[in-house]
Motif scaffolding. Structure first.
Motif, PDB file in Angstrom:
ATOM      1  N   TRP A  95       0.833  -1.206   0.000  1.00  0.00           N
ATOM      2  CA  TRP A  95       0.000   0.000   0.000  1.00  0.00           C
ATOM      3  C   TRP A  95       0.871   1.260   0.000  1.00  0.00           C
ATOM      4  O   TRP A  95       0.598   2.213  -0.748  1.00  0.00           O
ATOM      5  CB  TRP A  95      -0.905   0.008   1.231  1.00  0.00           C
ATOM      6  CG  TRP A  95      -1.670   1.290   1.371  1.00  0.00           C
ATOM      7  CD1 TRP A  95      -2.667   1.753   0.562  1.00  0.00           C
ATOM      8  CD2 TRP A  95      -1.472   2.293   2.378  1.00  0.00           C
ATOM      9  NE1 TRP A  95      -3.111   2.969   0.995  1.00  0.00           N
ATOM     10  CE2 TRP A  95      -2.403   3.332   2.113  1.00  0.00           C
ATOM     11  CE3 TRP A  95      -0.631   2.411   3.469  1.00  0.00           C
ATOM     12  CZ2 TRP A  95      -2.477   4.464   2.919  1.00  0.00           C
ATOM     13  CZ3 TRP A  95      -0.711   3.537   4.268  1.00  0.00           C
ATOM     14  CH2 TRP A  95      -1.625   4.544   3.981  1.00  0.00           C
ATOM     15  N   LEU A  96       1.925   1.265   0.803  1.00  0.00           N
ATOM     16  CA  LEU A  96       2.813   2.428   0.836  1.00  0.00           C
ATOM     17  C   LEU A  96       3.513   2.629  -0.509  1.00  0.00           C
ATOM     18  O   LEU A  96       3.651   3.758  -0.983  1.00  0.00           O
ATOM     19  CB  LEU A  96       3.847   2.255   1.946  1.00  0.00           C
ATOM     20  CG  LEU A  96       3.322   2.330   3.383  1.00  0.00           C
ATOM     21  CD1 LEU A  96       4.426   1.980   4.376  1.00  0.00           C
ATOM     22  CD2 LEU A  96       2.757   3.712   3.682  1.00  0.00           C
ATOM     23  N   ALA A  99       0.942   3.963  -2.953  1.00  0.00           N
ATOM     24  CA  ALA A  99       0.419   5.297  -2.639  1.00  0.00           C
ATOM     25  C   ALA A  99       1.474   6.395  -2.746  1.00  0.00           C
ATOM     26  O   ALA A  99       1.138   7.536  -3.103  1.00  0.00           O
ATOM     27  CB  ALA A  99      -0.187   5.291  -1.235  1.00  0.00           C
ATOM     28  N   TYR A 100       2.745   6.065  -2.473  1.00  0.00           N
ATOM     29  CA  TYR A 100       3.731   7.127  -2.360  1.00  0.00           C
ATOM     30  C   TYR A 100       4.986   6.930  -3.212  1.00  0.00           C
ATOM     31  O   TYR A 100       5.747   7.876  -3.393  1.00  0.00           O
ATOM     32  CB  TYR A 100       4.169   7.275  -0.893  1.00  0.00           C
ATOM     33  CG  TYR A 100       3.032   7.620   0.019  1.00  0.00           C
ATOM     34  CD1 TYR A 100       2.476   8.898   0.030  1.00  0.00           C
ATOM     35  CD2 TYR A 100       2.492   6.664   0.873  1.00  0.00           C
ATOM     36  CE1 TYR A 100       1.419   9.213   0.869  1.00  0.00           C
ATOM     37  CE2 TYR A 100       1.438   6.968   1.726  1.00  0.00           C
ATOM     38  CZ  TYR A 100       0.904   8.242   1.718  1.00  0.00           C
ATOM     39  OH  TYR A 100      -0.141   8.547   2.541  1.00  0.00           O
ATOM     40  N   VAL A 101       5.237   5.745  -3.707  1.00  0.00           N
ATOM     41  CA  VAL A 101       6.484   5.500  -4.431  1.00  0.00           C
ATOM     42  C   VAL A 101       6.222   5.170  -5.894  1.00  0.00           C
ATOM     43  O   VAL A 101       6.761   5.812  -6.799  1.00  0.00           O
ATOM     44  CB  VAL A 101       7.290   4.356  -3.774  1.00  0.00           C
ATOM     45  CG1 VAL A 101       8.601   4.125  -4.535  1.00  0.00           C
ATOM     46  CG2 VAL A 101       7.563   4.675  -2.308  1.00  0.00           C
ATOM     47  N   THR A 103       3.407   5.353  -7.829  1.00  0.00           N
ATOM     48  CA  THR A 103       2.092   5.856  -8.224  1.00  0.00           C
ATOM     49  C   THR A 103       2.164   6.427  -9.639  1.00  0.00           C
ATOM     50  O   THR A 103       3.040   7.246  -9.916  1.00  0.00           O
ATOM     51  CB  THR A 103       1.637   6.966  -7.261  1.00  0.00           C
ATOM     52  OG1 THR A 103       1.671   6.448  -5.926  1.00  0.00           O
ATOM     53  CG2 THR A 103       0.239   7.439  -7.575  1.00  0.00           C
ATOM     54  N   GLU A 145      -7.441   3.331  -0.649  1.00  0.00           N
ATOM     55  CA  GLU A 145      -7.737   4.218   0.467  1.00  0.00           C
ATOM     56  C   GLU A 145      -7.144   3.682   1.765  1.00  0.00           C
ATOM     57  O   GLU A 145      -7.071   2.469   1.979  1.00  0.00           O
ATOM     58  CB  GLU A 145      -9.247   4.393   0.639  1.00  0.00           C
ATOM     59  CG  GLU A 145      -9.938   5.015  -0.563  1.00  0.00           C
ATOM     60  CD  GLU A 145     -10.347   3.983  -1.591  1.00  0.00           C
ATOM     61  OE1 GLU A 145     -10.001   2.791  -1.391  1.00  0.00           O
ATOM     62  OE2 GLU A 145     -11.002   4.351  -2.579  1.00  0.00           O
ATOM     63  N   TRP A 146      -6.755   4.586   2.666  1.00  0.00           N
ATOM     64  CA  TRP A 146      -6.169   4.177   3.945  1.00  0.00           C
ATOM     65  C   TRP A 146      -7.174   3.421   4.800  1.00  0.00           C
ATOM     66  O   TRP A 146      -6.814   2.481   5.524  1.00  0.00           O
ATOM     67  CB  TRP A 146      -5.650   5.399   4.708  1.00  0.00           C
ATOM     68  CG  TRP A 146      -6.720   6.362   5.131  1.00  0.00           C
ATOM     69  CD1 TRP A 146      -7.167   7.456   4.459  1.00  0.00           C
ATOM     70  CD2 TRP A 146      -7.485   6.290   6.335  1.00  0.00           C
ATOM     71  NE1 TRP A 146      -8.167   8.081   5.146  1.00  0.00           N
ATOM     72  CE2 TRP A 146      -8.385   7.385   6.318  1.00  0.00           C
ATOM     73  CE3 TRP A 146      -7.519   5.429   7.425  1.00  0.00           C
ATOM     74  CZ2 TRP A 146      -9.299   7.614   7.340  1.00  0.00           C
ATOM     75  CZ3 TRP A 146      -8.418   5.654   8.451  1.00  0.00           C
ATOM     76  CH2 TRP A 146      -9.287   6.746   8.402  1.00  0.00           C
TER      77      TRP A 146
END
Length: 297
Positions: A95-96, A99-101, A103, A145-146
């Motif tokens: 998920w990380l 979402a942040y790397v 994407t 979504e978180w």
């Protein structure tokens, strides 16, 4: 006493003293192994519940002992929730990354996406063939979504450890993956002409079904887990954007697989459990192939 070995391989000492150790003939001793009755010296003595035993008898005793297992045949482990926490960790890391790397590349390449031959540009995704079938599994570790990953992981941490402790690590992991693939393959069968979804919910619903089976097997209280299942089914069919197909597929395959693992006859438990998991995978392969016949090239 061991019938294939003499009671003592050492003769009494020439002076008429105590016999020599059967492993160290030059060492006189007055102690004998309590199992085979051969003389043993202090170097060879292994403390037993009564007296001492020789190393050979101790080794034979260990070889004949049965390996301790869980109630359903899995290996006992000091930490009953290790696989559960590893699965949570993998989901969170993915998920990380998504979402942040990576994407939006990871979401595009790992999601449960399929466009059949009747769709402009199709077939694509899963319907495009075996090179894309990895999505059936990778999508179950992908969240957007978180709150989506948060809810799924909370339920996994709640239901996972008791099931893992009862089944053992390997059987629990097999149950989780079979449930996840059951949700993906059923979703593809029903909506593979045009679909795109992510999430571990199919696997989570499989664990809910497995918990019901465990409670039935143990004659434990069913009301809490049944109420939880009903609540989640209401949410599944009342909220837009929820892939009910993956939820139902995971629930059915997970429940049936858990029943096979937990109710396998004790005398043939191992082979039956292997056949149960293989049978579940065969059903999922059949769902995939039927879907390919409907939507694929």
């Amino acid at each position: 006493m061991l019938p294939d070995e003499p009671r003592s391989s050492a003769d009494p000492s020439p002076e008429g003293g105590p016999p020599g150790c059967f492993r160290h003939p030059g060492t006189a001793t007055g102690i004998s192994c309590t199992r085979c009755e051969r003389p043993i010296c202090p170097e060879c003595m292994v403390p037993a519940a009564v007296g001492f035993q020789c190393p050979e008898c101790v080794s034979r005793g260990h070889a004949g002992s049965r390996r301790a297992t869980t109630r359903f045949g899995g290996g006992l482990a000091g930490d009953g929730g290790l696989v559960t926490r590893v699965l949570v960790g993998v989901n969170v890391v993915v998920w990380l990354l998504a979402a942040y790397v990576l994407t939006p590349q990871l979401g595009q390449t790992w999601s449960l996406f399929s466009a059949g031959r009747d769709v402009l540009g199709g077939p694509a995704g899963i319907a495009d063939g075996p090179d894309q079938w990895y999505r059936l599994l990778t999508a179950t570790f992908l969240h957007v979504e978180w709150w989506h990953i948060g809810l799924n992981m909370v339920v996994l941490l709640w239901l996972g450890p008791p099931l893992e402790e009862a089944l053992g690590r390997l059987r629990f992991l097999a149950l989780y993956l079979v449930s996840a693939l059951g949700g993906s393959t059923f979703a593809f069968l029903v909506a593979g002409n045009l679909m795109n979804s992510v999430g571990a919910s199919g696997a989570i619903f499989g664990l809910i079904g497995a918990t019901i089976v465990l409670q039935l097997h143990n004659r434990g209280p069913l009301a809490p887990v049944m109420a939880f299942l009903v609540f989640n089914l209401v949410v599944t069919f009342s909220r837009p954007g929820v892939d009910w197909r993956a939820h139902l597929g995971g629930l059915v395959l997970g429940t049936l697989t858990a029943a096979g693992l937990m109710y396998a006859p004790r005398e043939h438990r191992g082979p039956v459990q292997v056949l149960v998991v293989a049978g579940a995978l065969a059903v999922e392969a059949a769902l995939l192939l039927i879907g390919m016949s409907l939507y694929g090239a």
